[in-house]
Design an enzyme around this catalytic site. Structure first.
Site, PDB file in Angstrom:
ATOM      1  N   ASP A 158       0.794  -1.238   0.000  1.00  0.00           N
ATOM      2  CA  ASP A 158       0.000   0.000   0.000  1.00  0.00           C
ATOM      3  C   ASP A 158       0.823   1.283   0.000  1.00  0.00           C
ATOM      4  O   ASP A 158       0.249   2.361  -0.072  1.00  0.00           O
ATOM      5  CB  ASP A 158      -0.940   0.057   1.223  1.00  0.00           C
ATOM      6  CG  ASP A 158      -2.156  -0.826   1.061  1.00  0.00           C
ATOM      7  OD1 ASP A 158      -2.337  -1.406  -0.025  1.00  0.00           O
ATOM      8  OD2 ASP A 158      -2.925  -0.955   2.020  1.00  0.00           O
ATOM      9  N   CYS A 222     -16.882  -9.418 -15.158  1.00  0.00           N
ATOM     10  CA  CYS A 222     -18.027  -8.752 -14.520  1.00  0.00           C
ATOM     11  C   CYS A 222     -19.261  -8.782 -15.430  1.00  0.00           C
ATOM     12  O   CYS A 222     -20.396  -8.779 -14.931  1.00  0.00           O
ATOM     13  CB  CYS A 222     -17.685  -7.305 -14.176  1.00  0.00           C
ATOM     14  SG  CYS A 222     -16.640  -7.123 -12.710  1.00  0.00           S
ATOM     15  N   CYS A 228     -22.689  -4.066  -7.466  1.00  0.00           N
ATOM     16  CA  CYS A 228     -21.880  -3.223  -6.578  1.00  0.00           C
ATOM     17  C   CYS A 228     -22.258  -1.754  -6.727  1.00  0.00           C
ATOM     18  O   CYS A 228     -22.276  -1.001  -5.740  1.00  0.00           O
ATOM     19  CB  CYS A 228     -20.396  -3.429  -6.850  1.00  0.00           C
ATOM     20  SG  CYS A 228     -19.863  -3.061  -8.543  1.00  0.00           S
TER      21      CYS A 228
END
Length: 401
Positions: A158, A222, A228
């Site tokens: 990160d 997808c 979502c």
């Protein structure tokens, strides 16, 4: 001197690297070349539009003024490849969207933050193990250690100058879903990513089929699904694959300091740290397996935590309970603020006495949100809210003195 091709060093080096990753406890590993991928080209515009909110670290630039995360080649010109590793952090606990009636008055902490060890530490430890093993490897002549000469490795979790999910896609880990998460066909999207930048070159100039030993991008699966997007309570997914962080519950509960905009508070529901909704509703997570890593099992009390416990928590307890936890990032004031908002959204009158006390809290952020929560519960319970309304008026008068 140009970095030596990985194929020249070890014909089976990618296989060896992936075995090292498995030995370190990762579930997935792939290798991507350093490129200015198309997905990176939208990042400057995203920053220019302010959709990163108050996350100023994303605005970091090189001396020439270009964004650091927009092109890895500008920040680490020695890097030729990115080794991307992923580990499953899912547990057997129900999803936030599967709340039981008795849990409606409790908070929700994002799944990744339940862990007994901060994922940054857990993933970085594994990456460093891979680095150590790679440095010990030698070429077929037995006299050319990978850790010498112009070969370099640098691990990040990160914190690196790159957008990990883009490299994860091109390393074959998974595709980037409409919720911007990496999704793997077998494991779903409950994945921590870690990367190792390396000067090892896994492609050759002519890029023939025999020479190309980096992994291929994962195909997007997808399809036409938009679960979502429609499930997001604050409409933070403004287009497929595009997130406005300023509207995202994860951003609001973790990164946002001070007051939460009034128009977004009700959409935060019972979330006190992060949000999993866009992953909870994803069909690819319906059968997502649970992790085998013990450190990602939930700490006691963090699944559906008691809201009054969090709202009244003091600094000493906050340090003790969340030692080594990513929850520390929101700071005590932010966590208490979030808990107060969740109490208001619950509509449960049992929280009113606690909230009335918090209306006079020394932390002005907590106090302001407590007054909002009292009013919110009053609106929900409507007719029998006269006492709460009188108290709220007194509290407001006192706050103006």
């Amino acid at each position: 001197m140009h970095p030596r091709s990985a194929g020249d060093l070890f014909p089976n080096l990618p296989t060896r690297i992936k075995q090292c990753a498995r030995d370190a406890g990762f579930d997935l590993c792939g290798i991507a070349p350093v490129r200015d991928f198309a997905e990176l080209q939208v990042f400057p515009a995203w920053i220019a539009d302010g959709k990163h909110g108050e996350m100023k670290y994303m605005e970091a630039r090189v001396e020439a003024g270009e964004l650091r995360r927009a092109s890895l080649a500008r920040v680490a010109p020695w890097a030729r490849s990115v080794i991307v590793c992923a580990i499953n952090y899912n547990t057997a606990h129900p999803y936030s969207t599967q709340v039981q009636p008795e849990e409606a008055g409790r908070g929700w902490i994002s799944r990744y933050a339940w862990a007994r060890e901060d994922y940054h530490d857990a993933v970085l430890r594994r990456l460093r193990q891979i680095e150590d093993e790679l440095r010990e490897l030698t070429d077929t002549t037995g006299n050319w250690p990978l850790g010498t000469g112009n070969l370099h490795f640098r691990s990040y979790v990160d914190t690196g100058p790159l957008i990990e999910r883009v490299y994860a896609k091109y390393a074959g880990i998974g595709w980037i879903g409409k919720n911007t998460c990496i999704i793997n066909q077998q494991l779903g999207s409950w994945l921590f990513l870690g990367v190792i930048l390396t000067s090892l070159d896994f492609t050759k100039d002519d890029l023939t089929e025999d020479d190309l030993i980096a992994d291929l991008p994962a195909p997007d699966r997808c399809g036409t699904c938009t679960r979502c997007i429609t499930a997001c309570p604050t409409q933070a997914i403004v287009a497929p694959g595009e997130l406005d962080a300023r509207l995202c519950i994860s951003y609001l509960t973790i990164e946002k300091r001070g007051e939460i905009p009034d128009n977004l508070r009700s959409g935060m529901g019972r979330h006190v740290f992060g949000c999993d909704i866009c992953q909870d509703v994803c069909p690819w997570n319906r059968k997502a397996p649970a992790t085998s890593a013990a450190e990602f099992e939930a700490r006691e009390g963090l699944v559906n935590p008691a809201l009054d416990w969090l709202a009244e928590m003091q600094q000493e307890e906050f340090r003790a309970v969340f030692r080594g936890s990513p929850i520390r990032r929101t700071k005590l004031s932010g966590l208490r603020r979030n808990a107060v908002i969740a109490m208001g959204n619950s509509g449960d009158k049992k929280f009113v006495p606690t909230l009335k006390k918090l209306c006079e809290d020394p932390d002005p952020v907590v106090a302001e949100h407590a007054r909002w929560a009292v009013e919110r519960i009053g609106r929900v319970t409507s007719a029998d809210n006269s006492d709460s309304q009188r108290f709220l008026r007194r509290a407001r008068l006192q706050s103006c003195r």
